[in-house]
Design a protein around this motif. Structure first.
Motif, PDB file in Angstrom:
ATOM      1  N   LEU A  46      36.772  56.001  53.703  1.00 38.73           N
ATOM      2  CA  LEU A  46      35.467  55.493  53.274  1.00 38.73           C
ATOM      3  C   LEU A  46      35.378  55.446  51.750  1.00 38.73           C
ATOM      4  CD1 LEU A  46      33.010  57.307  55.722  1.00 38.73           C
ATOM      5  CD2 LEU A  46      33.643  54.887  55.734  1.00 38.73           C
ATOM      6  N   LEU A  47      34.996  54.296  51.234  1.00 30.90           N
ATOM      7  CA  LEU A  47      34.744  54.114  49.815  1.00 30.90           C
ATOM      8  C   LEU A  47      33.255  54.259  49.529  1.00 30.90           C
ATOM      9  CD1 LEU A  47      36.877  50.960  48.903  1.00 30.90           C
ATOM     10  CD2 LEU A  47      36.997  53.153  47.713  1.00 30.90           C
ATOM     11  N   ALA A  48      32.932  54.797  48.367  1.00 25.03           N
ATOM     12  CA  ALA A  48      31.543  54.852  47.908  1.00 25.03           C
ATOM     13  C   ALA A  48      31.559  54.680  46.395  1.00 25.03           C
ATOM     14  CB  ALA A  48      30.887  56.168  48.294  1.00 25.03           C
ATOM     15  N   ALA A  49      31.065  53.538  45.928  1.00 27.07           N
ATOM     16  CA  ALA A  49      31.084  53.267  44.496  1.00 27.07           C
ATOM     17  C   ALA A  49      29.851  52.476  44.104  1.00 27.07           C
ATOM     18  CB  ALA A  49      32.338  52.487  44.117  1.00 27.07           C
ATOM     19  N   LYS A  50      29.348  52.781  42.936  1.00 25.64           N
ATOM     20  CA  LYS A  50      28.262  51.998  42.344  1.00 25.64           C
ATOM     21  C   LYS A  50      28.630  51.801  40.888  1.00 25.64           C
ATOM     22  CE  LYS A  50      23.281  51.478  42.546  1.00 25.64           C
ATOM     23  NZ  LYS A  50      22.014  52.078  43.028  1.00 25.64           N
ATOM     24  N   VAL A  51      29.182  50.645  40.584  1.00 29.26           N
ATOM     25  CA  VAL A  51      29.790  50.405  39.279  1.00 29.26           C
ATOM     26  C   VAL A  51      29.087  49.264  38.561  1.00 29.26           C
ATOM     27  CG1 VAL A  51      32.039  51.315  39.937  1.00 29.26           C
ATOM     28  CG2 VAL A  51      31.503  48.926  40.398  1.00 29.26           C
ATOM     29  N   ILE A  52      29.428  49.108  37.278  1.00 32.47           N
ATOM     30  CA  ILE A  52      28.869  48.051  36.446  1.00 32.47           C
ATOM     31  C   ILE A  52      29.942  47.004  36.183  1.00 32.47           C
ATOM     32  CG2 ILE A  52      27.804  47.490  34.227  1.00 32.47           C
ATOM     33  CD1 ILE A  52      26.063  49.223  36.007  1.00 32.47           C
ATOM     34  N   ALA A  53      29.603  45.742  36.384  1.00 28.32           N
ATOM     35  CA  ALA A  53      30.524  44.653  36.107  1.00 28.32           C
ATOM     36  C   ALA A  53      30.248  44.111  34.720  1.00 28.32           C
ATOM     37  CB  ALA A  53      30.376  43.544  37.151  1.00 28.32           C
ATOM     38  N   GLY A  54      31.228  44.252  33.820  1.00 31.32           N
ATOM     39  CA  GLY A  54      31.092  43.716  32.474  1.00 31.32           C
ATOM     40  C   GLY A  54      31.462  42.245  32.460  1.00 31.32           C
ATOM     41  N   ILE A  55      30.810  41.473  31.600  1.00 25.87           N
ATOM     42  CA  ILE A  55      31.045  40.035  31.578  1.00 25.87           C
ATOM     43  C   ILE A  55      32.413  39.707  30.995  1.00 25.87           C
ATOM     44  CG2 ILE A  55      30.216  37.837  30.629  1.00 25.87           C
ATOM     45  CD1 ILE A  55      27.410  38.926  30.795  1.00 25.87           C
ATOM     46  N   PHE A  56      32.830  40.470  30.001  1.00 30.59           N
ATOM     47  CA  PHE A  56      34.141  40.217  29.417  1.00 30.59           C
ATOM     48  C   PHE A  56      34.936  41.508  29.328  1.00 30.59           C
ATOM     49  CE2 PHE A  56      31.768  36.568  27.831  1.00 30.59           C
ATOM     50  CZ  PHE A  56      32.648  35.541  28.101  1.00 30.59           C
ATOM     51  N   LYS A  57      36.230  41.359  29.318  1.00 33.26           N
ATOM     52  CA  LYS A  57      37.158  42.479  29.309  1.00 33.26           C
ATOM     53  C   LYS A  57      37.126  43.212  27.963  1.00 33.26           C
ATOM     54  CE  LYS A  57      42.043  43.272  30.426  1.00 33.26           C
ATOM     55  NZ  LYS A  57      43.317  42.588  30.733  1.00 33.26           N
ATOM     56  N   LYS A  58      37.442  44.517  28.004  1.00 34.61           N
ATOM     57  CA  LYS A  58      37.558  45.300  26.785  1.00 34.61           C
ATOM     58  C   LYS A  58      38.773  44.856  25.962  1.00 34.61           C
ATOM     59  CE  LYS A  58      35.453  49.700  28.211  1.00 34.61           C
ATOM     60  NZ  LYS A  58      35.737  51.115  28.505  1.00 34.61           N
ATOM     61  N   ASN A  59      38.813  45.357  24.729  1.00 34.44           N
ATOM     62  CA  ASN A  59      39.952  45.131  23.832  1.00 34.44           C
ATOM     63  C   ASN A  59      40.149  43.663  23.466  1.00 34.44           C
ATOM     64  OD1 ASN A  59      40.527  47.921  23.966  1.00 34.44           O
ATOM     65  ND2 ASN A  59      41.713  47.600  25.837  1.00 34.44           N
ATOM     66  N   THR A  60      39.076  42.874  23.523  1.00 33.45           N
ATOM     67  CA  THR A  60      39.102  41.518  23.009  1.00 33.45           C
ATOM     68  C   THR A  60      37.906  41.367  22.085  1.00 33.45           C
ATOM     69  OG1 THR A  60      37.738  40.633  24.806  1.00 33.45           O
ATOM     70  CG2 THR A  60      40.110  40.645  25.150  1.00 33.45           C
ATOM     71  N   VAL A  61      38.012  40.451  21.108  1.00 31.82           N
ATOM     72  CA  VAL A  61      36.909  40.265  20.157  1.00 31.82           C
ATOM     73  C   VAL A  61      35.656  39.824  20.881  1.00 31.82           C
ATOM     74  CG1 VAL A  61      36.113  38.925  18.185  1.00 31.82           C
ATOM     75  CG2 VAL A  61      38.474  39.739  18.257  1.00 31.82           C
ATOM     76  N   ILE A  62      35.768  38.811  21.734  1.00 33.42           N
ATOM     77  CA  ILE A  62      34.592  38.316  22.441  1.00 33.42           C
ATOM     78  C   ILE A  62      34.061  39.371  23.407  1.00 33.42           C
ATOM     79  CG2 ILE A  62      35.875  37.230  24.338  1.00 33.42           C
ATOM     80  CD1 ILE A  62      33.807  34.963  24.232  1.00 33.42           C
ATOM     81  N   GLY A  63      34.970  40.152  23.968  1.00 39.84           N
ATOM     82  CA  GLY A  63      34.529  41.218  24.863  1.00 39.84           C
ATOM     83  C   GLY A  63      33.719  42.268  24.135  1.00 39.84           C
ATOM     84  N   SER A  64      34.182  42.666  22.953  1.00 37.56           N
ATOM     85  CA  SER A  64      33.466  43.679  22.178  1.00 37.56           C
ATOM     86  C   SER A  64      32.075  43.200  21.800  1.00 37.56           C
ATOM     87  CB  SER A  64      34.258  44.029  20.913  1.00 37.56           C
ATOM     88  OG  SER A  64      35.520  44.552  21.249  1.00 37.56           O
TER      89      SER A  64
END
Length: 258
Positions: free
Chosen positions: A190-208
């Protein structure tokens, strides 16, 4: 007492069967069989190094196993084969795993562990942004897979009684990144997760830039709940619209569907 140095026979256990070569120092002392200076290569690629101890209190009884191993691009197809798990078979794992368990029918519920592992090298999963049409659109519409497909996961946490706790789970693809706490109950799958979806990936200028600018919006609009089994996880995108809809009177909801 040192027994010798050489190659372990591949039929030693289901895990050893997934290795094409194993070298180690073998010793036995007071009912504990030790595999030290372990160096192994998996059938489908990657290596494992470390130490494994197998303690058998009495002949014919269970065995207590403890291990401290480091993986380098180890094939998940090989690592998961003894557990008859067919997920992520194109991926590889790199990192450290410390594990203690009992080799009997209580194996899953006996697991205690600490781990810090990165899995990548292939498709891990798709964020179901388009519900039942996600797979079709990712495979047929150019560019959609950049948004939906994930190929990198960082697993850092611990396990007790077969329940894995990952307080800082991260899952990312070319653009999207999901992060947050995850709990996985192995004995009950059984999985149980409540996470946040970021629009852009980390470690990129646009992401930051976008991650900083959209923190309040992201937390309201892109919460993701994941439940179900590891092979068939159920994703639920909890958006601000979903939350507002929960407060709409039932009579209004019914009339809107007519």
């Amino acid at each position: 007492m040192i027994l010798g140095k050489g190659s372990l026979p591949t039929p030693l256990s289901p895990v050893i069967k997934t290795l094409k070569s194993v070298n180690a120092l073998l010793s036995m002392q007071q009912g504990t069989f030790s595999i030290d200076a372990l160096e192994g290569a998996f059938l489908n690629g990657g290596t494992v190094e470390g130490r494994v101890d197998i303690h058998v209190p009495n002949v014919g009884t269970y065995a207590d196993i403890s291990a401290d191993v480091t993986l380098h691009k180890a094939s998940l197809a090989d690592l998961l084969q003894p557990f008859h798990m067919e997920t992520l078979t194109n991926c590889v794992a790199t990192g450290n795993v410390q594990l203690a368990c009992r080799a009997d029918d209580t194996f899953k519920s006996s697991i205690r562990s600490a781990f810090d592992v990165v899995i990548d090298g292939g498709l891990i999963g798709r964020i179901p942004l388009f519900a039942g049409f996600t797979d079709l659109m990712a495979e047929k519409v150019p560019g959609v897979s950049k948004i939906t497909d994930t190929s990198h996961v960082h697993l850092k946490g611990s396990a007790e009684n077969g329940v894995f706790n990952l307080p800082h789970f991260t899952l990312s693809g070319s653009l999207f990144m999901i992060e947050g706490p995850v709990v996985y109950d192995l004995p009950n799958d059984l999985l149980a997760a409540k996470v946040i979806a970021g629009i852009f990936k980390k470690n990129t200028v646009i992401g930051s830039i976008t991650r900083w600018a959209t923190i309040p919006v992201t937390k309201m609009l892109w919460q993701v709940e994941v439940t179900g089994s590891i092979n068939n996880p159920q994703w639920r995108l909890v958006t601000l619209i979903n939350k507002l809809w929960d407060y709409v009177p039932l009579s209004t909801k019914e009339s809107s569907t007519l």
